[in-house]
Design a protein around this motif. Structure first.
Motif, PDB file in Angstrom:
ATOM      1  N   GLY A 256       0.555  -1.252  -0.164  1.00  0.00           N
ATOM      2  CA  GLY A 256       0.244  -0.237   0.160  1.00  0.00           C
ATOM      3  C   GLY A 256       0.942   1.417   0.260  1.00  0.00           C
ATOM      4  O   GLY A 256       0.270   2.218   0.451  1.00  0.00           O
ATOM      5  N   LYS A 257       1.879   0.464  -0.274  1.00  0.00           N
ATOM      6  CA  LYS A 257       3.286   2.312  -0.199  1.00  0.00           C
ATOM      7  C   LYS A 257       3.694   2.455  -1.465  1.00  0.00           C
ATOM      8  O   LYS A 257       3.838   1.330  -2.070  1.00  0.00           O
ATOM      9  N   THR A 258       4.663   3.756  -2.057  1.00  0.00           N
ATOM     10  CA  THR A 258       5.705   3.795  -3.415  1.00  0.00           C
ATOM     11  C   THR A 258       6.434   4.422  -3.111  1.00  0.00           C
ATOM     12  O   THR A 258       6.631   5.488  -1.836  1.00  0.00           O
ATOM     13  N   TYR A 259       7.604   4.185  -3.154  1.00  0.00           N
ATOM     14  CA  TYR A 259       9.081   3.979  -3.029  1.00  0.00           C
ATOM     15  C   TYR A 259       9.479   4.159  -4.360  1.00  0.00           C
ATOM     16  O   TYR A 259       9.399   4.255  -6.020  1.00  0.00           O
ATOM     17  N   LEU A 260      10.441   5.324  -4.395  1.00  0.00           N
ATOM     18  CA  LEU A 260      10.639   5.870  -5.398  1.00  0.00           C
ATOM     19  C   LEU A 260      12.710   4.872  -5.390  1.00  0.00           C
ATOM     20  O   LEU A 260      13.461   4.989  -4.508  1.00  0.00           O
ATOM     21  N   LYS A 261      12.863   3.809  -6.592  1.00  0.00           N
ATOM     22  CA  LYS A 261      14.296   3.120  -6.136  1.00  0.00           C
ATOM     23  C   LYS A 261      15.452   4.240  -7.298  1.00  0.00           C
ATOM     24  O   LYS A 261      15.252   4.585  -8.219  1.00  0.00           O
ATOM     25  N   LEU A 262      16.358   4.537  -6.419  1.00  0.00           N
ATOM     26  CA  LEU A 262      17.639   5.105  -6.001  1.00  0.00           C
ATOM     27  C   LEU A 262      18.604   4.586  -6.638  1.00  0.00           C
ATOM     28  O   LEU A 262      19.278   4.909  -5.181  1.00  0.00           O
ATOM     29  N   SER A 263      19.482   4.637  -7.624  1.00  0.00           N
ATOM     30  CA  SER A 263      21.158   4.099  -7.483  1.00  0.00           C
ATOM     31  C   SER A 263      21.619   5.536  -7.143  1.00  0.00           C
ATOM     32  O   SER A 263      21.924   6.261  -7.681  1.00  0.00           O
ATOM     33  N   PRO A 264      23.074   5.256  -6.922  1.00  0.00           N
ATOM     34  CA  PRO A 264      24.333   6.459  -6.737  1.00  0.00           C
ATOM     35  C   PRO A 264      24.379   7.190  -7.881  1.00  0.00           C
ATOM     36  O   PRO A 264      24.702   6.480  -8.557  1.00  0.00           O
ATOM     37  N   SER A 265      24.476   7.643  -7.644  1.00  0.00           N
ATOM     38  CA  SER A 265      25.304   9.062  -8.725  1.00  0.00           C
ATOM     39  C   SER A 265      23.755   9.310  -9.798  1.00  0.00           C
ATOM     40  O   SER A 265      24.356   8.926 -11.024  1.00  0.00           O
ATOM     41  N   THR A 266      22.470   8.704  -9.869  1.00  0.00           N
ATOM     42  CA  THR A 266      21.913   8.972 -10.505  1.00  0.00           C
ATOM     43  C   THR A 266      20.298   9.851  -9.946  1.00  0.00           C
ATOM     44  O   THR A 266      20.898  10.191  -9.210  1.00  0.00           O
ATOM     45  N   SER A 267      19.643  10.151 -10.569  1.00  0.00           N
ATOM     46  CA  SER A 267      18.991  11.680  -9.815  1.00  0.00           C
ATOM     47  C   SER A 267      17.184  10.771 -11.061  1.00  0.00           C
ATOM     48  O   SER A 267      17.204   9.929 -11.615  1.00  0.00           O
ATOM     49  N   ALA A 268      16.356  11.847  -9.833  1.00  0.00           N
ATOM     50  CA  ALA A 268      14.951  11.225 -10.820  1.00  0.00           C
ATOM     51  C   ALA A 268      14.062  12.841 -10.402  1.00  0.00           C
ATOM     52  O   ALA A 268      14.500  13.626  -9.592  1.00  0.00           O
ATOM     53  N   THR A 269      13.686  12.573 -11.646  1.00  0.00           N
ATOM     54  CA  THR A 269      12.721  14.369 -11.783  1.00  0.00           C
ATOM     55  C   THR A 269      11.076  13.438 -11.473  1.00  0.00           C
ATOM     56  O   THR A 269      10.044  13.205 -12.670  1.00  0.00           O
ATOM     57  N   LEU A 270      10.432  14.192 -10.949  1.00  0.00           N
ATOM     58  CA  LEU A 270       8.625  13.497 -10.742  1.00  0.00           C
ATOM     59  C   LEU A 270       7.960  15.630 -10.280  1.00  0.00           C
ATOM     60  O   LEU A 270       8.629  16.457  -9.824  1.00  0.00           O
ATOM     61  N   ASP A 271       7.204  15.365 -11.419  1.00  0.00           N
ATOM     62  CA  ASP A 271       6.203  16.765 -11.084  1.00  0.00           C
ATOM     63  C   ASP A 271       5.091  16.423 -10.303  1.00  0.00           C
ATOM     64  O   ASP A 271       4.172  14.917 -10.427  1.00  0.00           O
ATOM     65  N   TYR A 272       4.424  16.841  -9.382  1.00  0.00           N
ATOM     66  CA  TYR A 272       3.181  16.821  -8.364  1.00  0.00           C
ATOM     67  C   TYR A 272       1.910  17.436  -8.971  1.00  0.00           C
ATOM     68  O   TYR A 272       2.126  18.615  -8.789  1.00  0.00           O
ATOM     69  N   ARG A 273       1.132  17.003  -9.679  1.00  0.00           N
ATOM     70  CA  ARG A 273      -0.015  17.532  -9.930  1.00  0.00           C
ATOM     71  C   ARG A 273      -1.092  17.235  -9.932  1.00  0.00           C
ATOM     72  O   ARG A 273      -1.867  16.132  -9.644  1.00  0.00           O
ATOM     73  N   TRP A 274      -2.325  18.264  -9.087  1.00  0.00           N
ATOM     74  CA  TRP A 274      -3.419  18.499  -9.089  1.00  0.00           C
ATOM     75  C   TRP A 274      -4.413  17.655  -9.471  1.00  0.00           C
ATOM     76  O   TRP A 274      -4.436  17.855 -10.444  1.00  0.00           O
ATOM     77  N   LYS A 275      -5.687  16.674  -9.350  1.00  0.00           N
ATOM     78  CA  LYS A 275      -6.585  16.452 -10.432  1.00  0.00           C
ATOM     79  C   LYS A 275      -7.541  17.084 -10.270  1.00  0.00           C
ATOM     80  O   LYS A 275      -7.712  17.680  -9.696  1.00  0.00           O
ATOM     81  N   PRO A 276      -7.998  17.027 -11.666  1.00  0.00           N
ATOM     82  CA  PRO A 276      -8.454  18.300 -11.983  1.00  0.00           C
ATOM     83  C   PRO A 276     -10.424  18.560 -11.321  1.00  0.00           C
ATOM     84  O   PRO A 276     -10.444  16.590 -10.989  1.00  0.00           O
TER      85      PRO A 276
END
Length: 503
Positions: A483-503
């Motif tokens: 029931g949870k959500t995780y982001l898996k990130l390796s060393p020397s890497t990055s991730a970009t996430l946009d949080y958008r409200w539902k209309p």
């Protein structure tokens, strides 16, 4: 200095207007404000558009000459500030010039006051040694044409035993009365326990804009405008400010249908309502007793395109919370205890009056709408021994939070963004999050949400819970588990996430 907002009229030839303005600034502005709206945010009585400025000039002259003592109601608010007499210090021509300036300034459109008129009032009251009271003055010089705060006000009384607000639409009132003074009061209920009341009338907004309502009650009450609930204090409890609540609503200029519901169980009873907004610079009471709870709001907002930081107790997160209000009406609360972003919301950022002005106790809730609880638990398990290493702000005030895990550093950066809204053919507010992992060590699972699993919409768009979408850029490894959500990130890497409200 003049300490109460009561000035009036007559004609003749006073000093030049600019002389009256200079004298007002010297002797009166410290209390009544340079704009006539009352100094220190309306803590002193206003002179601008005040009925006390209208009508018989003798009322104002007497106040300036001899002072004023006790409670006085000005523009729907009750003040109890001692105004000292000025007659021994100011000559007749200076009093006339000050009153004339007030009567033609800040929207006031009254005739001016002559030095001869002031002289005559001084002579007629030469034996008076004590300050005036408001009842004395109003008996001699009634205020002209004061409109009731609520027009066409009707009250309905109900008998019953409730511990929460009932559905009054299903009940039959025992008594209906016209309230000609236009103020909400339980004095005519005829009961002190086990009763309810409903008031209905027309409340006129002076201008278009957002209005705030403050409500306190013993026991429960709510305010409804044009069929929309604005604020509610429900259940049982005292009317001492501890249960007072504020609500807000956007109104157009003109009359609006007001409905107030109230019930009393056992013990003490009372209701207090005030409102403020465009054209009403300070709290104006709609009841026979003004609310006592809480200071005037102090909006905190981004300024000149730069985000603003709020470091105080925020409701919905931990004590070491860091609030960020971004331009464009998007906001964030980051927990330095859980090392995670825990709240995001749109609209207004924070009201600083509780902690910035009065140093009040308790948590301050976000001031805006669409508050989303991202998580409420630590971003990493306890065995990771992660530590918060502070945050840095870029030139626009956008934060980057740093977390250390052994030889690795997690950098969590946030800034406002615009999300496309294809249905509306426009762009909606959003928050962009850039997460990177520096140093050497194992890959990490970073908690994104502890209350919902991400559900894919397409290759880069996911839905989390009922409130927002998560848009990813590039290859982002999201894990759904328990029931949870995780982001898996390796060393020397990055991730970009946009949080958008539902209309």
């Amino acid at each position: 200095m003049i300490r109460i907002a009561l000035l009036s009229s007559l004609c003749a030839a006073p000093l030049l207007a600019q002389d009256g303005g200079q004298l007002y600034t010297m002797y009166c502005s410290a209390c009544h404000g340079t704009d006539g709206k009352g100094a220190t945010g309306g803590q002193f009585p206003p002179l601008s558009l005040s009925p006390w400025v209208e009508g018989d000039a003798a009322r104002a002259v007497k106040i300036v000459l001899h002072g004023l003592h006790g409670e006085v109601e000005v523009d729907g608010r009750t003040f109890n500030l001692e105004m000292p007499p000025q007659g021994g210090m100011l000559p007749d021509d200076q009093i006339a010039a000050i009153l004339s300036h007030v009567r033609i300034s800040w929207g006031n459109k009254e005739s001016q006051v002559s030095a001869d008129f002031v002289k005559s009032i001084r002579a007629a009251n030469a034996e008076r040694k004590t300050p005036w009271t408001a009842p004395e003055l109003l008996k001699l010089h009634p205020l002209p044409g004061v409109r009731p705060p609520i027009a066409n006000l009707l009250s309905q009384v109900y008998q019953g035993e409730w511990q929460q607000l009932p559905d009054f639409s299903k009940l039959t009132p025992g008594n209906i009365e016209e309230e000609h003074d236009g103020k909400i009061s339980i004095a005519k209920a005829g009961f002190t326990e086990l009763f309810g009341m409903v008031w209905q009338g027309d409340l006129t907004a002076p201008q278009d804009g957002e209005y705030r309502f403050r409500l306190d009650a013993d026991d429960g009450a709510r305010i409804i405008l044009d069929g929309q609930e604005v604020v509610k204090v429900d259940g049982m409890g005292p009317m001492n400010g501890s249960r007072a609540k504020d609500g807000k609503i956007k109104l157009t200029a003109g009359p609006h249908k007001l409905r107030v519901e109230y019930f009393e169980y056992h013990g003490q009873e009372g209701i207090a309502i005030a409102w403020r907004g465009p054209g009403i610079p300070s709290w104006r009471s709609l009841t026979d007793k003004p609310p006592t709870g809480g200071p005037d709001p102090m909006p905190i907002a981004a300024k000149d395109g730069r985000a603003v930081v709020y470091r105080n107790f925020i409701a919905g997160t931990t004590p070491r919370a860091i609030g960020i209000g971004f331009p464009g009406g998007v906001n964030l609360a980051y927990s330095a205890d859980h090392l995670a972003p825990e709240l995001i919301w749109t609209g207004d950022f924070m009201d600083g009056s509780r902690h910035w002005v009065d140093r009040g106790q308790g948590d301050q809730p976000p001031a805006g709408e669409d508050v989303v609880k991202l998580s409420g638990t630590p971003i990493f398990p306890a065995e990771k021994e992660a530590r918060f290493r502070g945050y840095k702000l870029d030139p626009a005030g956008n934060p980057t939070f740093a977390v250390q895990l052994g030889g690795q550093t997690l950098l969590d950066s946030w800034k406002p963004a615009d999300a496309p809204d294809e249905q509306a053919n426009s762009r909606q507010p959003a928050l962009q999050r850039h997460v990177s992992l520096k140093g050497s060590g194992p890959a990490l699972e970073i908690l994104i949400s502890d209350s919902a699993e991400a559900k894919p919409i397409d290759d880069q768009e996911l839905s989390i819970g009922d409130h927002f979408h998560l848009h990813t850029e590039g290859e982002v490894d999201l894990i759904k588990r328990d029931g949870k959500t995780y982001l898996k990130l390796s060393p020397s890497t990055s991730a970009t996430l946009d949080y958008r409200w539902k209309p």
